[in-house]
Write a protein that holds these residues in place. Structure first.
Motif, short mmCIF file in Angstrom:
data_model
loop_
_atom_site.label_atom_id
_atom_site.label_comp_id
_atom_site.label_asym_id
_atom_site.label_seq_id
_atom_site.Cartn_x
_atom_site.Cartn_y
_atom_site.Cartn_z
N THR A 1 -23.78 -17.07 -5.57
CA THR A 1 -25.13 -16.26 -5.88
C THR A 1 -25.62 -15.87 -4.55
N ILE A 2 -25.73 -16.74 -3.66
CA ILE A 2 -26.30 -15.98 -2.40
C ILE A 2 -25.50 -15.10 -1.85
N GLU A 3 -24.10 -15.26 -1.91
CA GLU A 3 -23.06 -14.20 -1.26
C GLU A 3 -23.07 -12.87 -1.95
N GLU A 4 -23.05 -12.98 -3.31
CA GLU A 4 -23.41 -11.66 -3.94
C GLU A 4 -24.87 -11.14 -3.95
N ILE A 5 -25.79 -11.81 -4.13
CA ILE A 5 -27.29 -11.13 -3.58
C ILE A 5 -27.12 -10.76 -2.34
N ALA A 6 -26.54 -11.19 -1.36
CA ALA A 6 -26.62 -10.69 -0.07
C ALA A 6 -26.11 -9.29 0.09
N LYS A 7 -25.21 -8.99 -0.42
CA LYS A 7 -24.51 -7.64 -0.70
C LYS A 7 -25.51 -6.46 -0.79
N PRO A 8 -26.26 -6.52 -2.12
CA PRO A 8 -27.28 -5.42 -2.03
C PRO A 8 -28.59 -5.34 -1.21
N VAL A 9 -28.81 -6.73 -0.79
CA VAL A 9 -30.19 -6.60 0.22
C VAL A 9 -29.79 -6.26 1.53
N SER A 10 -28.37 -6.59 1.80
CA SER A 10 -27.87 -6.01 3.27
C SER A 10 -27.67 -4.33 3.30
N MET A 11 -27.49 -3.95 2.26
CA MET A 11 -26.98 -2.63 2.13
C MET A 11 -28.44 -1.89 2.18
N GLY A 12 -29.21 -2.33 1.28
CA GLY A 12 -30.75 -1.73 1.31
C GLY A 12 -31.39 -1.90 2.61
N LEU A 13 -31.57 -3.10 3.12
CA LEU A 13 -32.11 -3.34 4.28
C LEU A 13 -31.61 -2.38 5.42
N ARG A 14 -30.21 -2.39 5.49
CA ARG A 14 -29.63 -1.79 6.64
C ARG A 14 -29.89 -0.11 6.68
N LEU A 15 -29.80 0.46 5.45
CA LEU A 15 -30.04 1.70 5.25
C LEU A 15 -31.75 1.99 5.78
N PHE A 16 -32.52 1.24 5.17
CA PHE A 16 -33.95 1.47 5.23
C PHE A 16 -34.45 1.24 6.69
N GLY A 17 -33.83 0.22 7.57
CA GLY A 17 -34.11 -0.20 8.88
C GLY A 17 -33.92 1.01 9.57
N ASN A 18 -32.59 1.51 9.71
CA ASN A 18 -32.26 2.49 10.44
C ASN A 18 -33.05 3.72 10.49
N MET A 19 -33.16 4.05 9.14
CA MET A 19 -34.05 5.29 8.97
C MET A 19 -35.53 5.11 9.13
N PHE A 20 -36.05 4.01 8.64
CA PHE A 20 -37.64 3.83 9.20
C PHE A 20 -37.66 3.94 10.71
N ALA A 21 -36.94 3.27 11.51
CA ALA A 21 -36.91 3.54 12.92
C ALA A 21 -36.75 4.59 13.48
N GLY A 22 -36.04 5.58 12.94
CA GLY A 22 -35.82 6.86 13.37
C GLY A 22 -36.99 7.71 12.97
N GLU A 23 -37.44 7.47 11.83
CA GLU A 23 -38.85 8.18 11.68
C GLU A 23 -39.89 7.82 12.41
N LEU A 24 -39.88 6.35 12.78
CA LEU A 24 -41.01 6.00 13.70
C LEU A 24 -40.89 6.64 14.97
N ILE A 25 -39.76 6.71 15.42
CA ILE A 25 -39.28 7.44 16.75
C ILE A 25 -40.14 8.92 16.81
N PHE A 26 -39.60 9.63 15.62
CA PHE A 26 -40.20 11.00 15.37
C PHE A 26 -41.64 11.15 15.59
N ILE A 27 -42.13 10.02 15.14
CA ILE A 27 -43.91 10.28 14.80
C ILE A 27 -44.08 9.76 16.25
N LEU A 28 -43.75 8.83 17.00
CA LEU A 28 -44.18 8.33 18.40
C LEU A 28 -43.98 9.60 19.35
#
Length: 268
Positions: free
Chosen positions: A192-219
């Motif tokens: 269960t942990i292995e399966e749930i980790a798939k969408p969680v890691s996919m969503g967090l990876r995309l969000f984290g990288n793009m949020f950081a990029g947007e924050l740098i543009f704002i700074l």
């Protein structure tokens, strides 16, 4: 536009303003209207361009957007052939849609951070985030949609018994019946942990990288107008790579996870 020229806001207020979604509702039931507007709008734009090119295909003399789309289709097709073990007519179109759609959403980060919010303010809209993939609800929405497909094909390909075995006898297995029964709770928890980790890691990876990029543009936008062009231009060039890479990773993980879901229980 620097923070000093943006309505007298302090840098902290300027950053908070640009990181606030246009929303309705409260808490869990709130809807980010800007995320929905830009993500759906870009999907419609992609569909319209694809249909327009498809209606005017010229196999003997391809040019313009047809060349671009053919390169993208061939690239995605090669990834599907290399990574997907099995046959499913859905995988190719799904991978293509994910790849192009995420690139379009990510590319909104290249628009000057103050331009669209300023235009929106002219019609009374005070908050506007234009990059859908910097919204965790959007990236989780996509990743958990993929997760639903993974579970569907796991059940369809393996059958009810094989699907149950995936949770009961994986990852720990044993020949002894008593040991198998003892290990079942641990297998259910780990799988269960292995399966749930798939969408969680996919969503967090995309969000984290793009949020950081947007924050740098704002700074960068906080800097004086005459300085921000140099770091902004350099970061924009680098960010083009990030935009494409994140779309590729999300697409590739989708293909790989769905390929695993199409394997039989013995292969799994």
């Amino acid at each position: 536009m620097s923070a000093e020229s943006s309505g007298g806001q302090t840098p902290v207020e300027y950053i908070q303003h640009h990181l606030t979604n246009l929303s309705v509702g409260e808490g869990f039931w709130s809807l980010n209207i800007d995320t929905l507007f830009f993500s759906i709008g870009l999907a419609v734009l992609f569909g319209w361009i694809a249909k327009k090119v498809g209606d005017s295909l010229d196999p003997d003399n391809p040019k313009g957007m047809q060349n671009v789309l053919e390169v993208i289709v061939e690239f995605v097709d090669s990834q599907v052939k290399d990574s997907f073990q099995g046959r499913n007519p859905l995988i190719g179109p799904l991978a293509l849609t994910i790849f192009v759609w995420i690139i379009l959403m990510n590319a909104m980060d290249l628009i000057p951070v103050d331009l669209l919010p300023w235009l929106a303010s002219l019609i009374g809209i005070h908050y506007l985030k234009v990059v859908p993939t910097t919204d965790l609800s959007a990236t989780f929405g996509m990743s958990f949609s993929i997760f639903a497909l993974i579970m569907f094909y796991n059940f369809k390909v393996k059958g009810p018994a094989g699907f149950a075995k995936m949770f009961l006898f994986h990852p720990f297995s044993a020949n002894n019946v008593v040991v198998k029964i003892i290990l079942m709770p641990f297998n259910i928890l780990m799988t269960t942990i292995e399966e749930i980790a798939k969408p969680v890691s996919m969503g967090l990876r995309l969000f984290g990288n793009m949020f950081a990029g947007e924050l740098i543009f704002i700074l960068i936008a906080i800097l004086p107008f005459w300085i921000q062009w140099i770091p902004g231009g350099i970061w924009a060039i680098f960010h083009v790579v990030v935009i494409t890479l994140q779309a590729f990773i999300f697409m590739l993980l989708t293909i790989v996870y769905l390929s695993i879901a199409h394997q039989s229980q013995d292969d799994h």
